[in-house]
Design a protein around this motif. Structure first.
Motif, PDB file in Angstrom:
ATOM      1  N   ILE A 118       0.825  -1.813  -0.079  1.00 38.64           N
ATOM      2  CA  ILE A 118       0.065   0.128   0.182  1.00 38.64           C
ATOM      3  C   ILE A 118       1.041   1.107  -0.439  1.00 38.64           C
ATOM      4  CG2 ILE A 118      -1.969   1.429   1.097  1.00 38.64           C
ATOM      5  CD1 ILE A 118      -2.698  -1.019   2.810  1.00 38.64           C
ATOM      6  N   ALA A 119       0.382   2.417  -0.787  1.00 44.40           N
ATOM      7  CA  ALA A 119       0.862   3.747  -0.195  1.00 44.40           C
ATOM      8  C   ALA A 119       1.589   4.294   0.424  1.00 44.40           C
ATOM      9  CB  ALA A 119       0.325   4.136  -2.069  1.00 44.40           C
ATOM     10  N   HIS A 120       2.093   4.604   0.908  1.00 49.91           N
ATOM     11  CA  HIS A 120       2.339   5.397   1.992  1.00 49.91           C
ATOM     12  C   HIS A 120       2.952   6.996   2.135  1.00 49.91           C
ATOM     13  CE1 HIS A 120       6.859   5.945   3.438  1.00 49.91           C
ATOM     14  NE2 HIS A 120       6.774   4.914   2.230  1.00 49.91           N
ATOM     15  N   PHE A 121       2.850   8.203   2.513  1.00 45.28           N
ATOM     16  CA  PHE A 121       3.151   9.527   2.162  1.00 45.28           C
ATOM     17  C   PHE A 121       4.083   9.467   3.653  1.00 45.28           C
ATOM     18  CE2 PHE A 121       4.153  13.826   2.214  1.00 45.28           C
ATOM     19  CZ  PHE A 121       4.362  14.203   0.926  1.00 45.28           C
ATOM     20  N   ALA A 122       5.101  10.318   3.768  1.00 50.00           N
ATOM     21  CA  ALA A 122       6.081  10.674   5.040  1.00 50.00           C
ATOM     22  C   ALA A 122       5.367   9.214   6.411  1.00 50.00           C
ATOM     23  CB  ALA A 122       5.152  11.351   6.067  1.00 50.00           C
ATOM     24  N   GLY A 123       5.347   7.902   5.943  1.00 48.85           N
ATOM     25  CA  GLY A 123       4.717   6.749   6.800  1.00 48.85           C
ATOM     26  C   GLY A 123       2.609   6.955   6.965  1.00 48.85           C
ATOM     27  N   ILE A 124       3.065   7.979   6.635  1.00 46.97           N
ATOM     28  CA  ILE A 124       1.215   7.226   6.666  1.00 46.97           C
ATOM     29  C   ILE A 124       0.573   6.393   5.492  1.00 46.97           C
ATOM     30  CG2 ILE A 124      -1.074   9.438   6.966  1.00 46.97           C
ATOM     31  CD1 ILE A 124       0.551  11.178   7.551  1.00 46.97           C
ATOM     32  N   THR A 125      -0.519   5.882   5.847  1.00 43.84           N
ATOM     33  CA  THR A 125      -0.698   4.884   4.728  1.00 43.84           C
ATOM     34  C   THR A 125      -2.263   5.061   3.835  1.00 43.84           C
ATOM     35  OG1 THR A 125      -1.617   3.148   6.320  1.00 43.84           O
ATOM     36  CG2 THR A 125       0.750   2.879   5.845  1.00 43.84           C
ATOM     37  N   LEU A 126      -1.776   4.505   2.556  1.00 50.29           N
ATOM     38  CA  LEU A 126      -2.689   5.670   1.928  1.00 50.29           C
ATOM     39  C   LEU A 126      -3.865   4.022   1.201  1.00 50.29           C
ATOM     40  CD1 LEU A 126      -0.646   8.402  -0.278  1.00 50.29           C
ATOM     41  CD2 LEU A 126      -2.514   8.060   2.052  1.00 50.29           C
ATOM     42  N   PRO A 127      -4.561   3.377   1.947  1.00 48.45           N
ATOM     43  CA  PRO A 127      -5.180   2.223   1.388  1.00 48.45           C
ATOM     44  C   PRO A 127      -6.580   2.242   0.184  1.00 48.45           C
ATOM     45  CG  PRO A 127      -6.241   3.223   3.642  1.00 48.45           C
ATOM     46  CD  PRO A 127      -5.585   4.004   3.139  1.00 48.45           C
ATOM     47  N   LEU A 128      -7.117   4.022   0.557  1.00 52.33           N
ATOM     48  CA  LEU A 128      -8.108   4.029  -0.408  1.00 52.33           C
ATOM     49  C   LEU A 128      -7.177   4.219  -1.880  1.00 52.33           C
ATOM     50  CD1 LEU A 128      -9.707   6.863   1.071  1.00 52.33           C
ATOM     51  CD2 LEU A 128     -10.470   4.753   1.104  1.00 52.33           C
ATOM     52  N   THR A 129      -6.067   3.462  -1.999  1.00 54.35           N
ATOM     53  CA  THR A 129      -5.555   3.589  -3.538  1.00 54.35           C
ATOM     54  C   THR A 129      -4.909   1.954  -3.545  1.00 54.35           C
ATOM     55  OG1 THR A 129      -3.146   3.706  -2.774  1.00 54.35           O
ATOM     56  CG2 THR A 129      -3.978   6.245  -3.093  1.00 54.35           C
ATOM     57  N   ARG A 130      -5.509   1.513  -2.840  1.00 52.72           N
ATOM     58  CA  ARG A 130      -4.968  -0.069  -3.571  1.00 52.72           C
ATOM     59  C   ARG A 130      -4.973  -0.454  -4.496  1.00 52.72           C
ATOM     60  NH1 ARG A 130      -4.032  -4.266   0.548  1.00 52.72           N
ATOM     61  NH2 ARG A 130      -4.696  -3.379   1.935  1.00 52.72           N
ATOM     62  N   ASP A 131      -6.543  -0.789  -4.892  1.00 48.12           N
ATOM     63  CA  ASP A 131      -6.888  -0.555  -6.528  1.00 48.12           C
ATOM     64  C   ASP A 131      -6.731   0.382  -7.437  1.00 48.12           C
ATOM     65  OD1 ASP A 131      -7.197  -3.651  -5.184  1.00 48.12           O
ATOM     66  OD2 ASP A 131      -8.720  -2.989  -3.944  1.00 48.12           O
ATOM     67  N   ARG A 132      -6.135   0.930  -7.261  1.00 44.71           N
ATOM     68  CA  ARG A 132      -6.805   2.044  -8.091  1.00 44.71           C
ATOM     69  C   ARG A 132      -5.888   2.191  -9.665  1.00 44.71           C
ATOM     70  NH1 ARG A 132      -4.128   8.143  -7.643  1.00 44.71           N
ATOM     71  NH2 ARG A 132      -5.960   9.484  -9.126  1.00 44.71           N
ATOM     72  N   THR A 190      -4.864  14.198   9.302  1.00 44.76           N
ATOM     73  CA  THR A 190      -6.371  14.098   8.588  1.00 44.76           C
ATOM     74  C   THR A 190      -6.973  14.287   7.764  1.00 44.76           C
ATOM     75  OG1 THR A 190      -6.996  15.002  10.908  1.00 44.76           O
ATOM     76  CG2 THR A 190      -8.070  15.212   9.526  1.00 44.76           C
ATOM     77  N   LEU A 191      -5.973  15.077   7.018  1.00 45.47           N
ATOM     78  CA  LEU A 191      -6.829  16.000   5.221  1.00 45.47           C
ATOM     79  C   LEU A 191      -6.100  14.333   4.920  1.00 45.47           C
ATOM     80  CD1 LEU A 191      -4.789  19.396   4.945  1.00 45.47           C
ATOM     81  CD2 LEU A 191      -6.592  18.805   5.583  1.00 45.47           C
ATOM     82  N   THR A 192      -5.317  13.506   4.706  1.00 44.10           N
ATOM     83  CA  THR A 192      -5.124  12.136   4.176  1.00 44.10           C
ATOM     84  C   THR A 192      -6.342  11.185   4.435  1.00 44.10           C
ATOM     85  OG1 THR A 192      -3.902  10.899   5.984  1.00 44.10           O
ATOM     86  CG2 THR A 192      -3.010  12.245   3.881  1.00 44.10           C
ATOM     87  N   LYS A 193      -7.231  11.917   5.299  1.00 45.65           N
ATOM     88  CA  LYS A 193      -8.271  10.703   5.234  1.00 45.65           C
ATOM     89  C   LYS A 193      -8.931  11.058   3.686  1.00 45.65           C
ATOM     90  CE  LYS A 193      -8.817   9.960   9.993  1.00 45.65           C
ATOM     91  NZ  LYS A 193      -8.431   9.736  11.397  1.00 45.65           N
ATOM     92  N   LEU A 194      -8.908  12.200   3.156  1.00 45.11           N
ATOM     93  CA  LEU A 194      -9.939  12.032   2.057  1.00 45.11           C
ATOM     94  C   LEU A 194      -9.676  11.378   1.102  1.00 45.11           C
ATOM     95  CD1 LEU A 194      -9.947  15.942   2.746  1.00 45.11           C
ATOM     96  CD2 LEU A 194     -11.840  14.333   3.675  1.00 45.11           C
ATOM     97  N   ARG A 195     -10.470  10.915   0.019  1.00 48.65           N
ATOM     98  CA  ARG A 195      -9.686  10.185  -0.925  1.00 48.65           C
ATOM     99  C   ARG A 195      -8.856  11.507  -1.664  1.00 48.65           C
ATOM    100  NH1 ARG A 195     -14.216   9.080  -6.080  1.00 48.65           N
ATOM    101  NH2 ARG A 195     -14.267  11.371  -5.967  1.00 48.65           N
ATOM    102  N   GLN A 248      -5.595  11.877  -0.873  1.00 51.03           N
ATOM    103  CA  GLN A 248      -4.967  10.500  -1.247  1.00 51.03           C
ATOM    104  C   GLN A 248      -4.956  10.239  -2.588  1.00 51.03           C
ATOM    105  OE1 GLN A 248      -5.916   6.801   0.548  1.00 51.03           O
ATOM    106  NE2 GLN A 248      -6.970   7.401   1.932  1.00 51.03           N
ATOM    107  N   TYR A 249      -5.673  10.615  -3.819  1.00 47.49           N
ATOM    108  CA  TYR A 249      -6.262   9.887  -5.109  1.00 47.49           C
ATOM    109  C   TYR A 249      -4.494  11.131  -5.530  1.00 47.49           C
ATOM    110  CZ  TYR A 249      -9.740   7.477  -5.300  1.00 47.49           C
ATOM    111  OH  TYR A 249     -10.425   6.050  -5.622  1.00 47.49           O
ATOM    112  N   HIS A 250      -4.377  12.231  -4.777  1.00 49.47           N
ATOM    113  CA  HIS A 250      -3.472  13.211  -5.157  1.00 49.47           C
ATOM    114  C   HIS A 250      -2.074  12.899  -5.417  1.00 49.47           C
ATOM    115  CE1 HIS A 250      -1.515  17.079  -6.106  1.00 49.47           C
ATOM    116  NE2 HIS A 250      -0.692  16.772  -5.044  1.00 49.47           N
TER     117      HIS A 250
END
Length: 479
Positions: free
Chosen positions: A73-87, A362-367, A370-372
């Motif tokens: 799963i992609a991450h940014f600064a150690g914060i996972t981005l689960p909504l991008t898994r099947d993108r 908190t912002l990274t919880k927005l779809r 995460q996509y950006h």
């Protein structure tokens, strides 16, 4: 000439470039200063765009067959981005650099291209016709073009006196390939209350099937000079500071200290010499972006050098390498620097920084966020500033994988030539003027016509009147 193109450096960038030149039918010599291939993995992940490019060359399936290379799963600064898994068609995968190098070197060997090892470069001189490279052994290789893929401490770049502006390293962290007990398969970034931190992500398995991990450690008092060896005791102390007794070191396979230096060459082209990979850009290795960016450099440059050698390259084509790739690496440096700051590599515990990271998390919880971020990290959001981008949203982007009846479009790019998707058969007469440079295909009227460059990027779509100018712009004068 001894060869048309001399590639200095047999890492992922140099090996990929040699394969692109082979595909273009261009004689290439690949040299490296090391007497044997390195067994160390400086990077460990392959982005979606790089996998697509390998698939377009028929290399992805055999590469993934070399072992257990789990998707992550992609991450940014150690914060996972689960909504991008099947993108994307190909998710982020863990494939160690040493595996990629071994695979590409063996693939080239089957094409009778062998790395010339123990070749330490000592001189580079160029004139109107070519480049002369001299080596410590006394050997000389004369080529029409030379590409520096010889790493962050590039000898070629130093010999050129090329500007390499940026920031020197201000902190070091430990990066190690290890076996651990007690951790799971997921990527984790864990911080203790006193500022010590550890990042863990999978590297596949060793020959005995045991899980390997890439471990990074940092925090207060852990920024030591790069030349200080990393010991097992240091890793144990660092793990204990973050995980307590939950995670233990079982085996240390390789470790080094890395810095947060961030530099980029001012120019990627110096006459007949080109800089690629770490020779052109260096940064803290987060998300394997350095290796992937270097591979993409090679894919962008390879077909253009092939066109120049074969004599049909438009005048601007070689210059477009810098114009397209320099902004990409600059954006990578910016996102890596942002990640490094948010991760608080030095473990300062600065409350302002912690507040900023909490807000960011908190912002990274927005779809859409995460996509950006996924677009930044996967390589799929790259859009080159090609002619026509203002009028057509497809132009400049990686080409979609289209169903063209018995084949898919990515399979047709394995020729190393351009590809005109012509579902209604409207453009046969125009395409006939570039038969040796552009293939034509398309049987599904529901597919939009488009022209795809050999590196997999759309360079024309939509306006029928703009096709012939686009063919001339990217593939030279008609045959």
């Amino acid at each position: 000439m001894d060869t048309e193109v001399l590639v200095v450096g047999a890492g992922p960038t140099g090996l990929t470039l040699a394969n692109e030149l082979r595909l273009a039918g261009v004689p290439v010599v690949l040299v490296d200063r090391l007497p044997r291939r390195s067994t160390l993995s400086k990077a460990g992940g392959v982005q979606s765009r790089t996998q697509e490019a390998f698939d377009q060359r028929g290399l992805l399936e055999p590469l993934l067959a070399t072992g257990n290379h789990p998707a992550g799963i992609a991450h940014f600064a150690g914060i996972t981005l689960p909504l991008t898994r099947d993108r994307h068609r190909h998710p982020w995968r863990s494939v160690p650099q040493v595996v990629i190098e071994g695979f590409l070197e063996q693939h080239l060997a089957t094409q009778d291209i062998h790395v010339r090892r123990d070749h330490e470069l000592t001189g580079v001189a160029q004139d109107e016709d070519g480049v002369t490279a001299t080596f410590a052994s006394g050997g000389v290789i004369r080529s029409r073009y030379l590409v520096a893929a010889d790493g962050g401490h590039s000898t070629v770049r130093s010999l050129l006196g090329a500007e390499f502006p940026g920031r020197p390293g201000t902190v070091t962290v430990v990066a190690a390939d290890v076996r651990l007990s007690g951790d799971d398969q997921a990527m984790t970034h864990t911080r203790s209350e006193d500022g010590h931190w550890a990042s863990v992500f999978p590297l596949g398995t060793d020959p005995r099937g045991r899980p390997l991990r890439r471990l990074s450690l940092g925090g207060p008092g852990r920024s030591l000079p790069r030349e200080v060896p990393v010991t097992e005791d240091e890793l144990r102390v660092g793990l204990r500071a973050v995980f307590g007794d939950r995670v233990r070191l079982l085996e240390l396979r390789y470790a080094r200290r890395i810095t947060n230096a961030a530099r980029q060459a001012a120019r990627y082209r110096h006459g007949r010499v080109f800089l690629a990979g770490d020779a052109a850009h260096v940064h803290l290795p987060i998300g394997a972006q350095g290796m992937n960016t270097g591979i993409q450099d090679a894919l962008n440059l390879g077909w253009k050098l092939g066109a120049a050698v074969h004599g049909w390259a438009p005048e601007h084509l070689l210059d477009s390498y810098h114009a397209e790739r320099h902004p990409v690496a600059a954006a990578v440096l910016r996102n890596v620097q942002a990640q490094s700051l948010l991760m608080d590599q030095q473990g300062t515990g600065d409350p302002d920084l912690l507040a900023a990271k909490d807000l960011f998390a908190t912002l990274t919880k927005l779809r859409d966020v995460q996509y950006h971020l996924d677009d930044l990290l996967s390589g799929m959001g790259i859009r080159y500033p090609l002619p026509g981008t203002e009028a057509q949203p497809l132009i400049g982007l990686p080409a979609p994988d289209l169903n063209l009846g018995p084949v898919r479009s990515h399979e047709l790019l394995r020729s190393g030539r351009g590809l005109l998707i012509d579902p209604a058969g409207r453009f046969a007469k125009v395409a006939a003027f570039w038969p040796d440079r552009v293939d034509r295909a398309g049987q599904d009227a529901g597919v939009e016509p488009m022209l795809i460059r050999p590196d997999g990027y759309v360079c024309w779509a939509g306006d029928p009147d703009a096709l012939e100018p686009a063919l001339g712009h990217w593939f030279g004068e008609p045959h």
